[in-house]
Enzyme design. Structure first.
Site, mmCIF file in Angstrom:
data_model
loop_
_atom_site.group_PDB
_atom_site.id
_atom_site.type_symbol
_atom_site.label_atom_id
_atom_site.label_comp_id
_atom_site.label_asym_id
_atom_site.label_seq_id
_atom_site.Cartn_x
_atom_site.Cartn_y
_atom_site.Cartn_z
ATOM 1 N N GLU A 1 -5.300 41.619 -18.418
ATOM 2 C CA GLU A 1 -5.581 41.484 -19.852
ATOM 3 C C GLU A 1 -5.955 42.811 -20.505
ATOM 4 O O GLU A 1 -5.648 43.050 -21.664
ATOM 5 C CB GLU A 1 -6.721 40.464 -20.081
ATOM 6 C CG GLU A 1 -6.329 39.019 -19.843
ATOM 7 C CD GLU A 1 -6.524 38.529 -18.413
ATOM 8 O OE1 GLU A 1 -6.655 39.366 -17.485
ATOM 9 O OE2 GLU A 1 -6.520 37.302 -18.225
ATOM 10 N N ALA B 1 -1.393 33.703 -19.837
ATOM 11 C CA ALA B 1 -1.292 32.963 -21.091
ATOM 12 C C ALA B 1 -0.111 33.551 -21.850
ATOM 13 O O ALA B 1 0.275 34.703 -21.609
ATOM 14 C CB ALA B 1 -2.581 33.115 -21.884
ATOM 15 N N GLY C 1 -4.138 34.429 -17.195
ATOM 16 C CA GLY C 1 -4.400 32.990 -17.195
ATOM 17 C C GLY C 1 -3.777 32.284 -15.997
ATOM 18 O O GLY C 1 -4.253 31.230 -15.584
HETATM 19 C C1 HXC Z 1 4.870 35.579 -22.677
HETATM 20 C C2 HXC Z 1 5.986 36.442 -20.880
HETATM 21 C C3 HXC Z 1 4.776 36.632 -20.189
HETATM 22 C C4 HXC Z 1 3.561 36.234 -20.831
HETATM 23 C C5 HXC Z 1 6.386 37.336 -18.936
HETATM 24 N N1 HXC Z 1 6.950 36.888 -20.078
HETATM 25 N N2 HXC Z 1 5.052 37.195 -18.985
HETATM 26 N N3 HXC Z 1 6.034 35.920 -22.115
HETATM 27 N N4 HXC Z 1 3.669 35.717 -22.067
HETATM 28 N N5 HXC Z 1 2.372 36.325 -20.239
HETATM 29 C C6 HXC Z 1 8.365 36.860 -20.418
HETATM 30 C C7 HXC Z 1 8.874 38.252 -20.749
HETATM 31 O O1 HXC Z 1 8.553 38.595 -22.089
HETATM 32 C C8 HXC Z 1 10.352 38.086 -20.516
HETATM 33 O O2 HXC Z 1 10.914 37.418 -21.629
HETATM 34 C C9 HXC Z 1 10.408 37.101 -19.335
HETATM 35 O O3 HXC Z 1 9.131 36.429 -19.303
HETATM 36 C C10 HXC Z 1 10.597 37.797 -17.992
HETATM 37 O O4 HXC Z 1 9.611 38.800 -17.868
HETATM 38 P P1 HXC Z 1 9.932 40.341 -17.539
HETATM 39 O O5 HXC Z 1 8.787 41.134 -18.022
HETATM 40 O O6 HXC Z 1 11.287 40.704 -18.025
HETATM 41 O O7 HXC Z 1 9.941 40.270 -15.925
HETATM 42 P P2 HXC Z 1 9.601 41.438 -14.901
HETATM 43 O O8 HXC Z 1 10.184 42.741 -15.357
HETATM 44 O O9 HXC Z 1 9.972 40.921 -13.557
HETATM 45 O O10 HXC Z 1 8.014 41.605 -14.965
HETATM 46 C C11 HXC Z 1 7.191 40.583 -14.521
HETATM 47 C C12 HXC Z 1 5.712 40.819 -15.014
HETATM 48 C C13 HXC Z 1 5.741 41.039 -16.548
HETATM 49 C C14 HXC Z 1 5.146 42.050 -14.306
HETATM 50 C C15 HXC Z 1 4.911 39.591 -14.617
HETATM 51 O O11 HXC Z 1 6.483 39.965 -17.157
HETATM 52 C C16 HXC Z 1 4.384 41.080 -17.156
HETATM 53 O O12 HXC Z 1 3.686 42.090 -17.074
HETATM 54 N N6 HXC Z 1 3.972 39.989 -17.836
HETATM 55 C C17 HXC Z 1 2.747 39.932 -18.550
HETATM 56 C C18 HXC Z 1 1.602 39.785 -17.594
HETATM 57 C C19 HXC Z 1 0.276 39.727 -18.361
HETATM 58 O O13 HXC Z 1 -0.089 40.686 -19.031
HETATM 59 N N7 HXC Z 1 -0.426 38.608 -18.262
HETATM 60 C C20 HXC Z 1 -1.692 38.397 -18.909
HETATM 61 C C21 HXC Z 1 -1.457 37.751 -20.249
HETATM 62 S S1 HXC Z 1 -2.974 37.592 -21.174
HETATM 63 P P3 HXC Z 1 12.209 38.006 -22.374
HETATM 64 O O14 HXC Z 1 12.342 37.088 -23.560
HETATM 65 O O15 HXC Z 1 11.935 39.419 -22.705
HETATM 66 O O16 HXC Z 1 13.284 37.849 -21.350
HETATM 67 C C22 HXC Z 1 -3.749 36.292 -20.492
HETATM 68 C C23 HXC Z 1 -5.050 35.935 -21.137
HETATM 69 C C24 HXC Z 1 -5.686 34.788 -20.437
HETATM 70 O O17 HXC Z 1 -3.297 35.686 -19.578
HETATM 71 C C25 HXC Z 1 -6.909 34.367 -21.149
HETATM 72 C C26 HXC Z 1 -6.984 32.995 -21.659
HETATM 73 C C27 HXC Z 1 -6.089 31.961 -21.160
#
Ligand code: HXC
Length: 257
Positions: free
Chosen positions: A131, A65, A108
């Site tokens: 999460e 998400a 998500g």
């Molecule tokens: C918003 C996100 C994002 C996310 C990545 N981005 N994941 N933006 N929400 N979930 C954005 C980053 O901020 C970044 O933007 C760009 O995408 C590229 O990501 P990087 O982190 O630079 O890439 P990388 O170093 O290759 O790392 C990849 C990754 C990492 C390991 C997947 O992006 C990451 O850890 N993402 C978050 C994963 C996460 O925690 N997901 C769960 C979310 S909570 P900029 O602008 O900086 O370039 C959830 C709750 C669900 O899902 C419940 C209800 C639906």
């Protein structure tokens, strides 16, 4: 019809939906989820379509998400506004939908893949429920569908540590139906979808309904309680800290409050 966050294509009786927010690794914001639900609503009543393939990019099916959208949400708004309410309607789509997953399927994104009927994964796929690293928990079925798919041990491991599972582990755990070379991913999913779409639609719908029913009993209650817990975490300071730390690209300093 054109969408801001989705690409769509038809191949005979199969619809291909590609999540298309490359700048955010296909993070699921409210626009993606609104457009996806709208499109699936249309495909459901489209007699020319017998099956759907949902995919993302090579790097990410969906990285979760959208954290930037959730960052400032508080408990009362999440709860009274029914945050993410309706997102799991995708699981109620009546025609078969196959997730073709390459790269990250996290949070998500993993939950969205699990709402599909089965997952075909590229060897590059990575699944996880990270999460906990943001000070929250899964909110769209991760604690329920993942546990049913891979069992308690692995689901606990993934939800509590936030670690990712690679494609081989996901296949051996039962989360993934088929594992293929990256260049075969879309073709494999399209061939499976075309095969399904050529069968009798009523039989296909009933097969899906029957298997889903076996899988879903007591799921409703689990999801309801998961949603309440998920909303309540937006009352914590640690959720704000976890998401701020992500956006600011630093380690979170959780205070257990
Ligand atoms: C918003 C996100 C994002 C996310 C990545 N981005 N994941 N933006 N929400 N979930 C954005 C980053 O901020 C970044 O933007 C760009 O995408 C590229 O990501 P990087 O982190 O630079 O890439 P990388 O170093 O290759 O790392 C990849 C990754 C990492 C390991 C997947 O992006 C990451 O850890 N993402 C978050 C994963 C996460 O925690 N997901 C769960 C979310 S909570 P900029 O602008 O900086 O370039 C959830 C709750 C669900 O899902 C419940 C209800 C639906």
């Amino acid at each position: 019809m054109s969408f801001e966050t989705l690409l769509t294509e038809r191949r005979d009786r199969v619809a291909i939906i590609t999540l298309n927010r490359p700048q955010a690794l296909n993070a699921l914001n409210s626009t993606v989820m609104r457009e996806l639900r709208q499109l699936l609503g249309e495909l459901e009543t489209d007699s020319g379509i017998g099956a759907v393939v949902l995919t993302g990019s090579e790097k990410a099916f969906a990285a979760g998400a959208d954290i930037k959208e959730m960052q400032s949400l508080d408990f009362v708004d999440a709860y009274t506004g029914g945050f993410i309410g309706g997102w799991d309607e995708i699981a109620g789509f009546r025609k078969p939908i196959i997730a073709a997953v390459s790269g990250f399927a996290l949070g998500g994104g993993c939950e969205l893949a699990m709402m599909c009927d089965f997952i075909i994964a590229s060897k590059t796929a990575k699944f996880g429920q990270p999460e906990i690293t943001l000070g929250i928990i899964p909110g769209m079925g991760g604690s329920q569908r993942l546990t049913r798919a891979v069992g308690k041990a692995k689901a606990m491991d993934l939800c509590l540590t936030g670690r990712m599972m690679d494609a081989a582990e996901a296949e051996s755990a039962g989360l993934v139906a088929r594992l293929v070379e990256p260049e075969r991913l879309l073709d494999e999913a399209l061939e499976a979808a075309a095969k399904i779409a050529a069968f009798s639609l009523p039989a296909v719908l009933m097969a899906k309904e029957a298997v889903s029913r076996a899988f879903e009993q007591t799921l409703t209650e689990g999801l309801r309680s998961e949603r309440r817990l998920f909303h309540s975490l937006f009352a914590t300071q640690d959720q704000k800290e976890g998401m701020a730390a992500f956006v600011e690209k630093r380690k979170p300093a959780f205070r257990n409050r």
